[in-house]
Write a protein that holds these residues in place. Structure first.
Motif, PDB file in Angstrom:
ATOM      1  N   GLN A 144       0.846  -1.189   0.000  1.00 25.26           N
ATOM      2  CA  GLN A 144       0.000   0.000   0.000  1.00 25.26           C
ATOM      3  C   GLN A 144       0.878   1.234   0.000  1.00 25.26           C
ATOM      4  O   GLN A 144       1.790   1.351   0.808  1.00 25.26           O
ATOM      5  CB  GLN A 144      -0.888  -0.009   1.258  1.00 25.26           C
ATOM      6  N   GLU A 145       0.619   2.124  -0.913  1.00 28.53           N
ATOM      7  CA  GLU A 145       1.346   3.386  -0.949  1.00 28.53           C
ATOM      8  C   GLU A 145       0.814   4.265   0.177  1.00 28.53           C
ATOM      9  O   GLU A 145      -0.397   4.401   0.352  1.00 28.53           O
ATOM     10  CB  GLU A 145       1.121   4.089  -2.288  1.00 28.53           C
ATOM     11  N   THR A 146       1.702   4.834   0.939  1.00 24.85           N
ATOM     12  CA  THR A 146       1.271   5.727   2.024  1.00 24.85           C
ATOM     13  C   THR A 146       1.302   7.163   1.530  1.00 24.85           C
ATOM     14  O   THR A 146       2.161   7.541   0.726  1.00 24.85           O
ATOM     15  CB  THR A 146       2.184   5.574   3.257  1.00 24.85           C
ATOM     16  N   ALA A 147       0.358   7.934   2.013  1.00 28.51           N
ATOM     17  CA  ALA A 147       0.280   9.333   1.605  1.00 28.51           C
ATOM     18  C   ALA A 147       1.388  10.126   2.288  1.00 28.51           C
ATOM     19  O   ALA A 147       1.933   9.737   3.320  1.00 28.51           O
ATOM     20  CB  ALA A 147      -1.085   9.909   1.990  1.00 28.51           C
ATOM     21  N   LEU A 148       1.710  11.291   1.684  1.00 30.20           N
ATOM     22  CA  LEU A 148       2.731  12.151   2.272  1.00 30.20           C
ATOM     23  C   LEU A 148       2.180  12.802   3.541  1.00 30.20           C
ATOM     24  O   LEU A 148       0.994  13.147   3.621  1.00 30.20           O
ATOM     25  CB  LEU A 148       3.135  13.245   1.281  1.00 30.20           C
ATOM     26  N   THR A 149       3.069  12.936   4.482  1.00 31.43           N
ATOM     27  CA  THR A 149       2.664  13.647   5.697  1.00 31.43           C
ATOM     28  C   THR A 149       2.543  15.136   5.373  1.00 31.43           C
ATOM     29  O   THR A 149       3.020  15.601   4.314  1.00 31.43           O
ATOM     30  CB  THR A 149       3.694  13.441   6.823  1.00 31.43           C
ATOM     31  N   GLN A 150       1.934  15.892   6.271  1.00 33.71           N
ATOM     32  CA  GLN A 150       1.759  17.332   6.059  1.00 33.71           C
ATOM     33  C   GLN A 150       3.105  18.023   5.934  1.00 33.71           C
ATOM     34  O   GLN A 150       3.282  18.905   5.097  1.00 33.71           O
ATOM     35  CB  GLN A 150       0.956  17.953   7.215  1.00 33.71           C
ATOM     36  N   ASP A 151       4.070  17.609   6.728  1.00 35.06           N
ATOM     37  CA  ASP A 151       5.417  18.200   6.677  1.00 35.06           C
ATOM     38  C   ASP A 151       6.064  17.942   5.305  1.00 35.06           C
ATOM     39  O   ASP A 151       6.682  18.820   4.721  1.00 35.06           O
ATOM     40  CB  ASP A 151       6.254  17.621   7.815  1.00 35.06           C
ATOM     41  N   GLU A 152       5.916  16.718   4.782  1.00 33.84           N
ATOM     42  CA  GLU A 152       6.490  16.374   3.479  1.00 33.84           C
ATOM     43  C   GLU A 152       5.794  17.146   2.359  1.00 33.84           C
ATOM     44  O   GLU A 152       6.447  17.583   1.401  1.00 33.84           O
ATOM     45  CB  GLU A 152       6.365  14.866   3.233  1.00 33.84           C
ATOM     46  N   GLN A 153       4.483  17.311   2.458  1.00 31.57           N
ATOM     47  CA  GLN A 153       3.754  18.083   1.457  1.00 31.57           C
ATOM     48  C   GLN A 153       4.224  19.536   1.429  1.00 31.57           C
ATOM     49  O   GLN A 153       4.390  20.129   0.358  1.00 31.57           O
ATOM     50  CB  GLN A 153       2.248  18.031   1.742  1.00 31.57           C
ATOM     51  N   ASP A 154       4.457  20.121   2.611  1.00 34.88           N
ATOM     52  CA  ASP A 154       4.934  21.500   2.683  1.00 34.88           C
ATOM     53  C   ASP A 154       6.318  21.629   2.036  1.00 34.88           C
ATOM     54  O   ASP A 154       6.587  22.586   1.301  1.00 34.88           O
ATOM     55  CB  ASP A 154       4.979  21.982   4.143  1.00 34.88           C
ATOM     56  N   ARG A 155       7.204  20.676   2.322  1.00 35.52           N
ATOM     57  CA  ARG A 155       8.557  20.712   1.739  1.00 35.52           C
ATOM     58  C   ARG A 155       8.493  20.575   0.222  1.00 35.52           C
ATOM     59  O   ARG A 155       9.201  21.258  -0.514  1.00 35.52           O
ATOM     60  CB  ARG A 155       9.423  19.582   2.329  1.00 35.52           C
ATOM     61  N   LEU A 156       7.598  19.695  -0.269  1.00 34.30           N
ATOM     62  CA  LEU A 156       7.461  19.480  -1.694  1.00 34.30           C
ATOM     63  C   LEU A 156       6.941  20.741  -2.383  1.00 34.30           C
ATOM     64  O   LEU A 156       7.431  21.143  -3.439  1.00 34.30           O
ATOM     65  CB  LEU A 156       6.519  18.290  -1.974  1.00 34.30           C
ATOM     66  N   ARG A 157       5.962  21.376  -1.777  1.00 32.10           N
ATOM     67  CA  ARG A 157       5.398  22.608  -2.318  1.00 32.10           C
ATOM     68  C   ARG A 157       6.470  23.693  -2.415  1.00 32.10           C
ATOM     69  O   ARG A 157       6.555  24.429  -3.397  1.00 32.10           O
ATOM     70  CB  ARG A 157       4.222  23.076  -1.449  1.00 32.10           C
ATOM     71  N   LYS A 158       7.293  23.779  -1.357  1.00 33.16           N
ATOM     72  CA  LYS A 158       8.355  24.793  -1.328  1.00 33.16           C
ATOM     73  C   LYS A 158       9.381  24.553  -2.432  1.00 33.16           C
ATOM     74  O   LYS A 158       9.837  25.477  -3.095  1.00 33.16           O
ATOM     75  CB  LYS A 158       9.037  24.774   0.045  1.00 33.16           C
ATOM     76  N   ILE A 159       9.718  23.301  -2.659  1.00 32.76           N
ATOM     77  CA  ILE A 159      10.687  22.954  -3.720  1.00 32.76           C
ATOM     78  C   ILE A 159      10.121  23.282  -5.085  1.00 32.76           C
ATOM     79  O   ILE A 159      10.822  23.820  -5.956  1.00 32.76           O
ATOM     80  CB  ILE A 159      11.082  21.473  -3.608  1.00 32.76           C
ATOM     81  N   LEU A 160       8.858  22.967  -5.318  1.00 30.85           N
ATOM     82  CA  LEU A 160       8.243  23.200  -6.618  1.00 30.85           C
ATOM     83  C   LEU A 160       8.069  24.696  -6.921  1.00 30.85           C
ATOM     84  O   LEU A 160       8.068  25.080  -8.083  1.00 30.85           O
ATOM     85  CB  LEU A 160       6.882  22.482  -6.705  1.00 30.85           C
TER      86      LEU A 160
END
Length: 162
Positions: A144-160
């Motif tokens: 099962q693929e696990t969803a990104l945590t809120q912290d990981e989503q924030d880091r990803l958004r910042k990188i993009l």
């Protein structure tokens, strides 16, 4: 245009040289002094010598080889034929003298059965192992693929955004 003509000429020269070097060599292996006067006996000798391995050249028949041992074997085959031996008797004599290795196509009986059977057995074994492996992968539970945590989503958004 001139370069293309040069390349064609070079290609032709290399082709002729390769044909002369590799294509004509077996034709000159049997020397004229070896040829029997009886055409039927000579045809039998050529047939037999195509099935016997040159012990110097390894994967050439004695009919194709220019080695001295191949010449000796060709003469031996012709001597036995002139003496009245059958094809089987000549082959048996040569095998008795030099061993079964002298045959280009080894016999399928005796201890060679293991060598003849090894290829098909290994193929079946590999197919069985491959089948079991693929069957096991098919039956394995999907992860099962696990969803990104809120912290990981924030880091990803910042990188993009950068």
């Amino acid at each position: 245009m001139r370069g293309a003509a040069y390349l064609r000429g070079l290609f032709l020269a290399v082709t002729v040289a390769m044909t002369a070097a590799f294509g004509a060599t077996p034709a000159f292996a049997v020397l004229p002094d070896e040829v029997l006067e009886d055409p039927a006996l000579e045809a039998r000798a050529r047939e037999l010598s195509r099935g016997l391995r040159c012990l110097v050249c390894r994967n050439e028949s004695i009919d194709e080889s220019n080695a001295e041992l191949a010449r000796d074997l060709r003469l031996l085959v012709r001597e036995r034929l002139v003496a009245g031996d059958s094809n089987a008797e000549v082959i048996d004599f040569v095998v008795e003298r030099y061993g079964e290795y002298v045959l280009l196509k080894p016999l399928a009986g005796g201890s060679n059965w293991l060598l003849w059977a090894a290829g098909p057995v290994m193929l079946l074994l590999a197919a069985g192992v491959g089948f079991v492996y693929l069957r096991g992968r098919r039956d394995a539970p999907m992860t099962q693929e696990t969803a990104l945590t809120q912290d990981e989503q924030d880091r990803l958004r910042k990188i993009l955004e950068e």
